[in-house]
Design a protein around this motif. Structure first.
Motif, PDB file in Angstrom:
ATOM      1  N   SER A 166     -12.999  -2.084 -14.795  1.00 32.54           N
ATOM      2  CA  SER A 166     -12.672  -3.501 -15.009  1.00 32.54           C
ATOM      3  C   SER A 166     -12.472  -4.258 -13.706  1.00 32.54           C
ATOM      4  O   SER A 166     -13.325  -4.253 -12.831  1.00 32.54           O
ATOM      5  N   MET A 167     -11.306  -4.894 -13.550  1.00 34.16           N
ATOM      6  CA  MET A 167     -11.094  -5.748 -12.375  1.00 34.16           C
ATOM      7  C   MET A 167     -10.218  -5.062 -11.327  1.00 34.16           C
ATOM      8  O   MET A 167      -9.659  -5.708 -10.459  1.00 34.16           O
ATOM      9  N   HIS A 168     -10.060  -3.718 -11.432  1.00 35.27           N
ATOM     10  CA  HIS A 168      -9.160  -3.035 -10.503  1.00 35.27           C
ATOM     11  C   HIS A 168      -9.623  -3.148  -9.061  1.00 35.27           C
ATOM     12  O   HIS A 168     -10.813  -3.249  -8.771  1.00 35.27           O
ATOM     13  N   VAL A 169      -8.647  -3.092  -8.165  1.00 33.87           N
ATOM     14  CA  VAL A 169      -8.932  -2.893  -6.756  1.00 33.87           C
ATOM     15  C   VAL A 169      -9.433  -1.450  -6.633  1.00 33.87           C
ATOM     16  O   VAL A 169      -8.824  -0.550  -7.212  1.00 33.87           O
ATOM     17  N   PRO A 170     -10.542  -1.213  -5.927  1.00 32.16           N
ATOM     18  CA  PRO A 170     -11.046   0.161  -5.834  1.00 32.16           C
ATOM     19  C   PRO A 170      -9.956   1.126  -5.363  1.00 32.16           C
ATOM     20  O   PRO A 170      -9.151   0.784  -4.500  1.00 32.16           O
ATOM     21  N   VAL A 171      -9.983   2.331  -5.936  1.00 31.20           N
ATOM     22  CA  VAL A 171      -8.901   3.295  -5.692  1.00 31.20           C
ATOM     23  C   VAL A 171      -8.817   3.753  -4.237  1.00 31.20           C
ATOM     24  O   VAL A 171      -7.799   4.269  -3.807  1.00 31.20           O
ATOM     25  N   TYR A 172      -9.904   3.560  -3.479  1.00 28.27           N
ATOM     26  CA  TYR A 172      -9.915   4.071  -2.104  1.00 28.27           C
ATOM     27  C   TYR A 172      -9.505   3.009  -1.083  1.00 28.27           C
ATOM     28  O   TYR A 172      -9.522   3.265   0.106  1.00 28.27           O
ATOM     29  N   LYS A 173      -9.148   1.807  -1.557  1.00 24.87           N
ATOM     30  CA  LYS A 173      -8.722   0.745  -0.629  1.00 24.87           C
ATOM     31  C   LYS A 173      -7.300   1.009  -0.148  1.00 24.87           C
ATOM     32  O   LYS A 173      -6.393   1.190  -0.966  1.00 24.87           O
ATOM     33  N   GLU A 174      -7.112   1.008   1.151  1.00 23.57           N
ATOM     34  CA  GLU A 174      -5.770   1.227   1.665  1.00 23.57           C
ATOM     35  C   GLU A 174      -4.988  -0.069   1.693  1.00 23.57           C
ATOM     36  O   GLU A 174      -5.409  -1.048   2.286  1.00 23.57           O
ATOM     37  N   MET A 175      -3.857  -0.061   1.022  1.00 23.14           N
ATOM     38  CA  MET A 175      -2.988  -1.235   1.008  1.00 23.14           C
ATOM     39  C   MET A 175      -1.627  -0.815   0.481  1.00 23.14           C
ATOM     40  O   MET A 175      -1.489   0.279  -0.060  1.00 23.14           O
ATOM     41  N   THR A 176      -0.641  -1.677   0.622  1.00 25.47           N
ATOM     42  CA  THR A 176       0.672  -1.317   0.099  1.00 25.47           C
ATOM     43  C   THR A 176       0.666  -1.530  -1.414  1.00 25.47           C
ATOM     44  O   THR A 176      -0.161  -2.285  -1.935  1.00 25.47           O
ATOM     45  N   PRO A 177       1.584  -0.889  -2.140  1.00 25.20           N
ATOM     46  CA  PRO A 177       1.617  -1.104  -3.592  1.00 25.20           C
ATOM     47  C   PRO A 177       1.866  -2.566  -3.929  1.00 25.20           C
ATOM     48  O   PRO A 177       1.394  -3.062  -4.953  1.00 25.20           O
ATOM     49  N   THR A 181      12.671  -1.274  -7.418  1.00 29.43           N
ATOM     50  CA  THR A 181      12.179  -2.442  -6.686  1.00 29.43           C
ATOM     51  C   THR A 181      10.731  -2.742  -7.071  1.00 29.43           C
ATOM     52  O   THR A 181      10.350  -3.884  -7.308  1.00 29.43           O
ATOM     53  N   LEU A 182       9.944  -1.678  -7.161  1.00 28.09           N
ATOM     54  CA  LEU A 182       8.521  -1.839  -7.424  1.00 28.09           C
ATOM     55  C   LEU A 182       8.245  -2.368  -8.834  1.00 28.09           C
ATOM     56  O   LEU A 182       7.460  -3.306  -9.020  1.00 28.09           O
ATOM     57  N   VAL A 183       8.891  -1.764  -9.830  1.00 28.37           N
ATOM     58  CA  VAL A 183       8.662  -2.207 -11.209  1.00 28.37           C
ATOM     59  C   VAL A 183       9.140  -3.649 -11.364  1.00 28.37           C
ATOM     60  O   VAL A 183       8.451  -4.486 -11.960  1.00 28.37           O
ATOM     61  N   ASN A 184      10.288  -3.962 -10.806  1.00 30.69           N
ATOM     62  CA  ASN A 184      10.775  -5.341 -10.886  1.00 30.69           C
ATOM     63  C   ASN A 184       9.827  -6.312 -10.198  1.00 30.69           C
ATOM     64  O   ASN A 184       9.601  -7.419 -10.679  1.00 30.69           O
ATOM     65  N   TYR A 185       9.269  -5.880  -9.084  1.00 32.37           N
ATOM     66  CA  TYR A 185       8.315  -6.730  -8.363  1.00 32.37           C
ATOM     67  C   TYR A 185       7.109  -7.025  -9.255  1.00 32.37           C
ATOM     68  O   TYR A 185       6.683  -8.171  -9.393  1.00 32.37           O
ATOM     69  N   ALA A 186       6.598  -5.975  -9.901  1.00 28.94           N
ATOM     70  CA  ALA A 186       5.435  -6.148 -10.780  1.00 28.94           C
ATOM     71  C   ALA A 186       5.768  -7.081 -11.946  1.00 28.94           C
ATOM     72  O   ALA A 186       4.993  -7.986 -12.276  1.00 28.94           O
ATOM     73  N   MET A 187       6.944  -6.903 -12.531  1.00 27.79           N
ATOM     74  CA  MET A 187       7.333  -7.743 -13.665  1.00 27.79           C
ATOM     75  C   MET A 187       7.482  -9.202 -13.210  1.00 27.79           C
ATOM     76  O   MET A 187       7.025 -10.124 -13.873  1.00 27.79           O
ATOM     77  N   ASP A 188       8.102  -9.385 -12.051  1.00 25.60           N
ATOM     78  CA  ASP A 188       8.312 -10.746 -11.545  1.00 25.60           C
ATOM     79  C   ASP A 188       6.982 -11.419 -11.196  1.00 25.60           C
ATOM     80  O   ASP A 188       6.876 -12.638 -11.196  1.00 25.60           O
ATOM     81  N   LYS A 189       5.975 -10.604 -10.892  1.00 30.53           N
ATOM     82  CA  LYS A 189       4.640 -11.160 -10.597  1.00 30.53           C
ATOM     83  C   LYS A 189       3.828 -11.373 -11.869  1.00 30.53           C
ATOM     84  O   LYS A 189       2.631 -11.604 -11.829  1.00 30.53           O
ATOM     85  N   ASP A 190       4.477 -11.193 -13.024  1.00 34.46           N
ATOM     86  CA  ASP A 190       3.828 -11.438 -14.312  1.00 34.46           C
ATOM     87  C   ASP A 190       2.729 -10.417 -14.641  1.00 34.46           C
ATOM     88  O   ASP A 190       1.752 -10.735 -15.318  1.00 34.46           O
TER      89      ASP A 190
END
Lengths: 163, 736
Positions: free
Chosen positions: B609-620, B657-666
């Motif tokens: 679908s619209m995922h960022v490719p799994v091999y892209k290096e970036m922060t969560p 922190t991470l789950v809350n960040y994701a939720m806050d980003k809708d």
């Protein structure tokens, strides 16, 4: 001071999401060390203002809890001045972000260093392979302690964090 | 002598199947006559017999004992040509060619069947299915026939061509012909309150948490036999409140009998409406304490037994477990909290002698502002427990009850809270009256547009691509309508459990099953946004220019689905496809046609679908920032993953922190991937290289996630594309 790498968001080197600076230079040379390439203080690149600015930038988001200094040993003799300068400035910019530091020295050997007042949590002691326990949080062998620096200095008694 | 050979049946013809048959001149005669018939030759019997006889004579003169059928036919062809009957020869060649083609297509089907039946071509298309087991082999062979049948008997040429040309993929083609639908969120509140019937008996409403939990597993199994996809419970903590109360009442009565004397002024039936914190209970403090402890224990054991059932009741062929998902976490009543706590504790504890990570159910924790997100909120402790479970067991995933696209839900009705089918499918707003209610609805059928194919056809021209995409979205609509009507034309008797118990809501017998199906969703999925953007502009949506085009593409999907929904009064939706097998098969077909293209088809898979490719290096956090810009276009299901290290079990704070960040980003639905390797000797679980760091054993099970679910050892259960995709997943972090 030289460094090997800066991690922008690690959850393996202290509580919360952390920026991690891996410096070069270590005098302890523990057998079975995970990063022997960091022993040589000339390994890696020179730590300059550019790197300092990068760390300050990486620390900015709310989700980053603080900075971890690891290596090598951030308290390797020739690293101490640079580390002091760095963490002093970081505490000025971000008084609410905490600083963790990994060292091969024991707490008592270094507790009087000037830079200790800027450190929140210290993980002390050499890695001893006979005491290795892979289930431990944030450290390799049982002898290593996760120390609440402020509390320990105030009470003049080592206060460990229960992690 | 030669004459004697023939008469004695010694001259033979070797047929295609290798069998020898006695030479018979009349058969040649018949074949030539057939060709002559369509060539308008006069005096054909004579001509045919003359040629057949000549051939026979030649064979006898050459002292032929065995002749291959193909050689014999070549002889006939040659004879016809020499005799100046070129027209007849042409007909004869044509006749041979047609026969050959039919033979080949039959034998292709037979070869496919034989491969599946003997498990010589194990593709692991669905990691939940054991293609090597007896029933798996039977099932796989059956699928070959069913797919072939569906393609050539149940759909339009347009639909078939889209599927075969790698343009618009029809999912679960093997279930097309029988007319099954995909998945369902089961209305457990109703089924447990009223009981249900099966073919052989009827089941009374349960009167304890223990029985109720076991019936959940039973119902999930029964329902999963009526469809090809997953089953879910949308708010199991709320659902179980009355049954915890029944159990509490039972234990309290025992308490009054054996622990502390007293009486109650209500009976068992009323107990379901009485809180376990009611003063009438609490005034007997000893009996209360006894009943509380016993109920808590019973709840834990009930959940544990349900977990065992959902991991052992192999109910479909191929030894599949039902794809089961359980949503929970918002009920703040004492009883509901007890259920959530038990669900999480059992998950953390693990199953079996080695305490292995449960494969099913897929646990989904429903994050909700004011309920469980921040310290001081009533279920914050359960959120923390959920994070602990995730760090050890990958489950639960996190669904966002406050998601902007689920607006209009009723805070007083947990049936309307956002929930998902573990893979990601979710029930958006129902245009046919059920609105945001999730229960009793599901996905009816999906198709997926393989966008990289379209980008190739457009030769990298963005405008041409958008035009082509629009055309394919319209064709996808027609393909869904075709299949929807096909499914709707099935008799209710095909799925008695479903229609007799109204597990799918809204069934009106006089109107046929369409009356229920219309509440479900029909969805247009997509594959390979990242690769498509590479083909069109040479960069993907991790760069601003790529994101701009990505949004334009997603907007088109959304606009069209919204429009179709109004126009056809059916729940069309944008779906971010899981593409478990498709990510690999679509890539292979693409490579066959267009070859290996850098950053597009140089791996074993297309990005889902619209995922960022799994091999892209970036922060969560960066990954969430990117995907959060696209999840809002989807209303039929999407998921966002991040990859973390196994050390996260020591750092629940970081997960929070991470789950809350994701939720806050809708982000509507969020999952965390953490390597989960278990030593099969000592049970130690962590991330291993190739042996257990505790005992050194090399017998290890490596659990990874595929399409929202967990499934067995990824190296043996996943297909080739998914194995490579799994191995290319980078831990999200960025290093300078």
């Amino acid at each position: 001071m030289n460094y090997l790498k800066i991690e922008s968001s690690s959850l393996s080197n202290g509580l919360g999401w952390r920026v991690v600076l891996w410096v070069s230079g270590c005098s302890h040379k523990c057998p079975f060390c995970q990063n022997p390439e960091t022993w040589d203080s000339t390994a890696g690149k020179k730590f300059t203002d550019k790197e300092k600015e990068l760390i300050i930038k990486l620390l900015k988001p709310d989700y980053i809890k603080g900075l971890t200094l690891s290596g090598g040993d951030p308290l390797f003799e020739t690293n101490r001045n640079d580390i002091l300068k760095l963490i002093k400035e970081i505490k000025e910019v971000y008084p609410n972000k905490d600083i963790w530091l990994y060292t091969g020295y024991s707490f008592n050997e270094i507790k009087n260093l000037q830079l200790m007042k800027y450190i929140d949590v210290l993980i002390d002691g050499k890695f001893i392979n006979e005491e290795r326990d892979i289930t431990l949080a944030f450290r390799g062998s049982v002898n290593q302690k996760i120390i609440d620096v402020n509390k320990s200095l105030n009470n003049n008694e080592i206060a460990e964090l229960n992690l | 002598m030669a004459f004697i050979l023939e008469r004695m049946g010694i001259m033979k013809v070797r047929k295609r199947n290798g069998k020898l048959q006695q030479f018979n001149c009349e058969k040649i005669y018949d074949a030539i006559c057939a060709a002559l018939n369509s060539a308008n030759v006069t005096d054909k019997n004579h001509v045919a017999w003359e040629i057949a006889s000549e051939i026979k004579q030649e064979l006898i003169l050459n002292n032929t004992k065995i002749i291959e059928i193909e050689t014999l036919q070549d002889l006939v062809e040659a004879k016809l040509m020499i005799s100046g009957l070129t027209d007849v020869a042409r007909k004869y060649i044509r006749y041979r060619y047609d026969r050959e083609r039919i033979r080949q297509s039959k034998s292709k089907l037979m070869i496919d069947i034989s491969e599946k039946l003997n498990a010589t071509n194990v593709e692991n298309q669905n990691a939940n299915l054991d293609e090597k087991s007896f029933s798996g082999r039977m099932n796989e062979a059956n699928r070959v026939v069913m797919k072939d049948y569906a393609l050539y008997n149940c759909m339009s040429e347009m639909a078939r061509n889209n599927h075969l040309n790698n343009e618009v993929y029809i999912h679960d083609l093997d279930s097309y012909a029988v007319g099954m639908h995909n998945c369902l969120s089961i209305p457990f509140d109703k089924l447990l309150a009223n009981g249900f019937t099966t073919r052989q008996c009827d089941v009374r409403p349960p009167k304890s948490i223990n029985t109720a939990m076991q019936l959940v597993a039973v119902i999930m199994q029964l329902q999963s036999l009526q469809q090809f996809g997953g089953v879910s419970a949308t708010h199991l903590d709320w659902t179980m409140v009355p049954f915890v109360r029944y159990s509490f009442y039972k234990h309290f009565k025992n308490g009054l009998k054996y622990v502390e004397e007293g009486s109650l002024d209500f009976g068992k039936e009323e107990a379901k409406d009485v809180s376990i914190n009611d003063e009438r209970y609490k005034k007997y403090s000893k009996a209360y304490k006894y009943a509380y402890d016993m109920t808590e224990k019973e709840t834990y054991q009930a959940v544990e037994a349900m977990y065992h059932n959902l991991n052992t009741l192999q109910s479909r062929s191929g030894q599949q477990l039902p794809f089961s998902s359980i949503n929970y976490g918002t009920c703040t009543l004492e009883e509901g909290r007890m259920v959530t706590k038990a669900l999480l504790e059992v998950s953390i504890e693990g199953l079996g002698a080695l305490r292995k990570t449960p494969i099913f159910p897929c646990g989904i924790f429903q994050c909700m502002k004011g309920v469980n997100r921040k310290p001081g909120e009533p279920n914050y402790d359960l959120f923390k427990l959920a994070l602990k479970s995730t760090s050890l067991r990958l489950y639960p995933n996190y669904v966002n009850v406050d998601w902007s696209n689920n607006a209009g839900y009723d805070i007083n009705d947990p049936k309307t809270y956002l929930s998902t089918m573990g893979c990601r499918t979710s029930n958006g707003y129902d245009i046919n009256g059920l609105e945001q209610t999730k229960d009793g609805r599901g996905n009816i059928c999906p198709v997926t547009i393989i966008m990289p194919t379209l980008a190739m056809q457009a030769k990298g021209d963005v405008e041409k691509f958008m035009e082509l995409l629009d055309k394919k979205i319209h064709e996808a609509r027609d393909m869904l309508l075709e299949r929807f009507e096909w499914i709707a034309s099935q008799p209710a008797s095909s799925a008695n459990f479903m229609y007799e118990n109204n597990t799918m809501e809204g069934y009106i017998p006089e109107e046929g099953i369409r009356s229920a199906l219309r509440h479900g969703t029909i969805v247009i999925g997509q594959l390979g946004l990242a690769e498509t953007l590479q083909l069109l502009i040479g960069k993907d949506h991790t760069e601003p220019e790529g994101m701009q085009l990505a949004k334009r593409i997603e907007q088109l999907f959304k606009d069209r689905c919204d429009q179709f929904k109004q126009q056809y009064k059916l729940n069309f939706g944008v779906y971010y496809t899981p593409a478990e097998n498709l990510c690999y098969t679509a890539l292979n077909k693409f490579v066959e046609k267009y070859g290996v293209i850098k950053n597009v088809s140089d791996r074993e898979f297309f990005t889902n679908s619209m995922h960022v490719p799994v091999y892209k290096e970036m922060t969560p956090f960066e990954k969430i920032d990117i995907e959060a810009q696209l999840t809002g276009y989807s209303n039929a299901g999407c998921i966002t993953y991040v990859e973390l290290e196994s050390t996260s079990k020591h750092n629940i704070e970081a997960l929070e922190t991470l789950v809350n960040y994701a939720m806050d980003k809708d982000i509507p639905y969020f999952a965390i991937n953490i390597p989960n390797d278990t030593c099969l000797k000592c049970g130690f679980t962590d991330e291993f290289n190739d042996s257990c760091p505790m005992c050194g054993s090399q017998e290890i099970q490596q659990l990874r996630r595929v399409t929202g679910y967990l499934t067995g050892n990824y190296k043996t259960a996943f297909n080739k594309g998914k194995i490579e995709e799994t191995e290319m997943r980078v831990k999200h972090n960025k290093i300078y």
